[in-house]
Design a protein around this motif. Structure first.
Motif, PDB file in Angstrom:
ATOM      1  N   GLU A  33       0.759  -1.147   0.137  1.00  0.00           N
ATOM      2  CA  GLU A  33       0.116  -0.013   0.126  1.00  0.00           C
ATOM      3  C   GLU A  33       0.929   1.227  -0.039  1.00  0.00           C
ATOM      4  O   GLU A  33       0.266   2.289  -0.156  1.00  0.00           O
ATOM      5  CB  GLU A  33      -0.959  -0.107   1.414  1.00  0.00           C
TER       6      GLU A  33
ATOM      7  N   ASP B 295      -3.102   7.474   4.215  1.00  0.00           N
ATOM      8  CA  ASP B 295      -4.336   6.943   4.210  1.00  0.00           C
ATOM      9  C   ASP B 295      -4.945   7.126   5.539  1.00  0.00           C
ATOM     10  O   ASP B 295      -4.351   6.907   6.733  1.00  0.00           O
ATOM     11  CB  ASP B 295      -3.890   5.407   3.893  1.00  0.00           C
TER      12      ASP B 295
ATOM     13  N   VAL C 268      -5.004   4.604   8.482  1.00  0.00           N
ATOM     14  CA  VAL C 268      -3.489   4.355   9.228  1.00  0.00           C
ATOM     15  C   VAL C 268      -3.984   4.861  10.629  1.00  0.00           C
ATOM     16  O   VAL C 268      -3.719   4.231  11.680  1.00  0.00           O
ATOM     17  CB  VAL C 268      -2.239   5.154   8.776  1.00  0.00           C
TER      18      VAL C 268
ATOM     19  N   ARG D 166       2.527   7.213   2.784  1.00  0.00           N
ATOM     20  CA  ARG D 166       1.107   7.100   2.583  1.00  0.00           C
ATOM     21  C   ARG D 166       0.577   5.921   3.616  1.00  0.00           C
ATOM     22  O   ARG D 166      -0.476   6.320   4.198  1.00  0.00           O
ATOM     23  CB  ARG D 166       0.651   6.712   1.190  1.00  0.00           C
ATOM     24  N   ALA D 167       1.293   4.950   4.016  1.00  0.00           N
ATOM     25  CA  ALA D 167       0.794   3.878   4.694  1.00  0.00           C
ATOM     26  C   ALA D 167       1.565   3.387   5.860  1.00  0.00           C
ATOM     27  O   ALA D 167       1.285   2.453   6.547  1.00  0.00           O
ATOM     28  CB  ALA D 167       0.460   2.632   3.773  1.00  0.00           C
TER      29      ALA D 167
END
Length: 262
Positions: free
Chosen positions: A173, A184, A187, A252-253
């Motif tokens: 991801e 995201d 998370v 992002r993740a």
């Protein structure tokens, strides 16, 4: 030798191997964390990157620096972390585990990047002896919590028990071009749940996180990067105080949060 007070236990989100050389990553936070912790006589580290079928302690007297990654800048492969090993600590840990009915092996093993990357930032002089204890990715959170319970006595003997992994870890991801603000939102939903239950000392919920926590399977398709937190938690006092060092979410993740169980 016995210290005057019981040491805390710690969980580190060690991030990418490039943490020591990438200025966009929060390397300074690890230095700051170390300054706030009591200095241990030795460290017993459980890293997400040493996985075995049953527990193994490293009795190496001068463990090598293992560069267990591929495709990174050459400068990273030239880093050596020459901390002495802690064979007496390793053997004491093995004795405690065996006294609690846990079969454990001993071998001379080097320091993987889950250990030397954060240690390089926290103890840059490489003057704190380090031993490693492997994790068992086929076993569950309860197994690793029980390992921590068996190791509690180490904290009265100058040994700091540290787990090194990542509070969220799903590389599929990850978006390596993402900005921190592109995180995201799932998370935060996962980490908020985890931290609320850590703060409440709700051990039953935490050990059952894969069923109870939001997005658990997404945040940890496999849970080797979270398992070390359960050993740090198990080695902590029942009435621990929780310290949280939140370093943000990257790619992002991949959230980076460090926890201290005081």
């Amino acid at each position: 030798m016995t210290t005057a007070s019981r040491l805390p236990t710690v969980f580190l989100s060690h991030g990418a191997p490039t943490l020591p050389i990438d200025p966009s990553l929060p390397s300074g936070a690890f230095t700051a964390l170390s300054a706030d912790l009591p200095r241990p006589e030795s460290i017993l580290m459980l890293s997400a990157h040493w996985c075995t079928l049953r527990p193994v302690v490293s009795t190496a007297t001068q463990p090598e620096t293992i560069h267990d990654f591929y495709g990174f800048p050459r400068a990273l492969y030239e880093i050596a972390y020459p901390a002495p090993g802690a064979p007496v600590t390793a053997q004491r840990a093995a004795a405690l585990l065996r006294a609690h009915g846990v079969a454990v092996d001993e071998e001379a093993h080097g320091l993987d990047h889950g250990t030397w990357v954060p240690m390089l930032l926290m103890f840059p002089k490489a003057d704190v002896p380090v031993a490693q204890l492997s994790i068992q990715p086929h076993a569950d959170a309860a197994h690793h919590f029980a390992i921590g319970r068996a190791l509690r006595a180490l904290r009265d003997e100058g040994v700091m028990v540290i787990g090194s992994g990542q509070i969220t870890h799903n590389l599929r991801e990850a978006d390596f071009s993402a900005r921190p603000e592109d995180a995201d939102p799932r998370v935060a939903e996962f980490t908020d749940w985890f931290e609320a239950h850590l703060a409440a000392r709700d051990i039953d919920a935490l050990l059952d996180y894969r069923r109870r926590a939001p997005h658990a399977q997404l945040m940890h398709p496999t849970d080797e990067h979270l398992l070390p937190v359960f050993t740090a938690l198990g080695a902590a006092d029942d009435d621990y105080t929780l310290g949280i060092q939140s370093l943000g979410t990257y790619q992002r993740a991949l959230a980076m949060t460090n926890y201290v169980f005081g």
